[in-house]
Design a protein around this motif. Structure first.
Motif, mmCIF file in Angstrom:
data_model
loop_
_atom_site.group_PDB
_atom_site.id
_atom_site.type_symbol
_atom_site.label_atom_id
_atom_site.label_comp_id
_atom_site.label_asym_id
_atom_site.label_seq_id
_atom_site.Cartn_x
_atom_site.Cartn_y
_atom_site.Cartn_z
ATOM 1 N N GLY A 69 41.322 66.804 44.493
ATOM 2 C CA GLY A 69 40.836 66.548 43.045
ATOM 3 C C GLY A 69 41.870 66.630 42.077
ATOM 4 O O GLY A 69 42.850 67.236 42.343
ATOM 5 N N PHE A 70 41.567 65.947 41.083
ATOM 6 C CA PHE A 70 42.184 65.713 39.932
ATOM 7 C C PHE A 70 41.670 66.440 38.411
ATOM 8 O O PHE A 70 40.632 65.826 38.353
ATOM 9 C CB PHE A 70 42.673 64.519 39.755
ATOM 10 C CG PHE A 70 43.550 64.183 38.377
ATOM 11 C CD1 PHE A 70 44.736 64.617 38.361
ATOM 12 C CD2 PHE A 70 43.009 63.728 36.950
ATOM 13 C CE1 PHE A 70 45.753 64.752 36.987
ATOM 14 C CE2 PHE A 70 43.788 63.911 36.097
ATOM 15 C CZ PHE A 70 45.197 64.003 35.843
ATOM 16 N N THR A 71 42.280 67.580 37.890
ATOM 17 C CA THR A 71 41.640 67.955 36.658
ATOM 18 C C THR A 71 42.672 67.593 35.635
ATOM 19 O O THR A 71 43.758 68.152 35.636
ATOM 20 C CB THR A 71 41.518 69.455 36.847
ATOM 21 O OG1 THR A 71 40.921 69.960 37.949
ATOM 22 C CG2 THR A 71 40.985 69.989 35.680
ATOM 23 N N PRO A 72 42.236 66.768 34.568
ATOM 24 C CA PRO A 72 43.121 66.285 33.741
ATOM 25 C C PRO A 72 43.431 67.592 32.848
ATOM 26 O O PRO A 72 42.732 68.378 32.616
ATOM 27 C CB PRO A 72 42.347 65.433 33.116
ATOM 28 C CG PRO A 72 41.080 65.306 33.298
ATOM 29 C CD PRO A 72 40.946 66.117 34.637
ATOM 30 N N ALA A 73 44.675 67.519 32.192
ATOM 31 C CA ALA A 73 45.014 68.397 31.166
ATOM 32 C C ALA A 73 44.226 68.532 30.033
ATOM 33 O O ALA A 73 43.970 67.339 29.630
ATOM 34 C CB ALA A 73 46.466 68.537 30.991
ATOM 35 N N GLN A 74 44.168 69.419 29.278
ATOM 36 C CA GLN A 74 43.535 69.258 28.030
ATOM 37 C C GLN A 74 44.449 68.943 26.882
ATOM 38 O O GLN A 74 45.582 69.494 26.851
ATOM 39 C CB GLN A 74 42.662 70.619 27.665
ATOM 40 C CG GLN A 74 41.753 71.097 28.631
ATOM 41 C CD GLN A 74 40.976 72.331 27.925
ATOM 42 O OE1 GLN A 74 41.714 73.119 27.247
ATOM 43 N NE2 GLN A 74 40.005 72.566 28.679
ATOM 44 N N GLY A 75 44.173 67.975 26.184
ATOM 45 C CA GLY A 75 44.818 67.795 25.043
ATOM 46 C C GLY A 75 44.899 68.630 23.970
ATOM 47 O O GLY A 75 44.015 69.338 23.865
ATOM 48 N N PRO A 76 45.529 68.251 22.904
ATOM 49 C CA PRO A 76 45.302 69.095 21.522
ATOM 50 C C PRO A 76 44.001 69.083 21.074
ATOM 51 O O PRO A 76 43.171 68.095 21.342
ATOM 52 C CB PRO A 76 46.370 68.229 20.624
ATOM 53 C CG PRO A 76 46.534 67.191 21.103
ATOM 54 C CD PRO A 76 46.268 67.065 22.516
#
Length: 80
Positions: A69-76
């Protein structure tokens, strides 16, 4: 540079398949598959070697994303 003949293409693809099988069996340890790598580079045009190498990386990445699966990176953080 003329296009490879059908027998030259088959030899290239066979060398690629043997290399990829070796890499899969050896957990991508390139040193363990050096003889297959040399054979692959000798039988395939340089542009094909580059393409197939990138293609394998992409296919391995795609397979990993499908399995894990894919876990998006947290943005600012947004200001409150």
């Amino acid at each position: 540079m003329p296009a490879p003949s059908s027998s030259e293409r088959k030899a290239c693809w066979d060398a690629r398949d043997l290399l990829w099988k070796c890499l899969d069996d050896k957990d991508d340890k390139a040193a363990a598959c050096q003889n297959f790598q040399s054979e692959f580079e000798a039988k395939c045009p340089a542009q094909w070697v580059k393409y197939f190498s990138k293609r394998r990386d992409y296919l391995k990445y795609k397979d990993k994303m499908q399995k894990e699966g894919f876990t998006p990176a947290q943005g600012p953080r947004q200001p409150s």
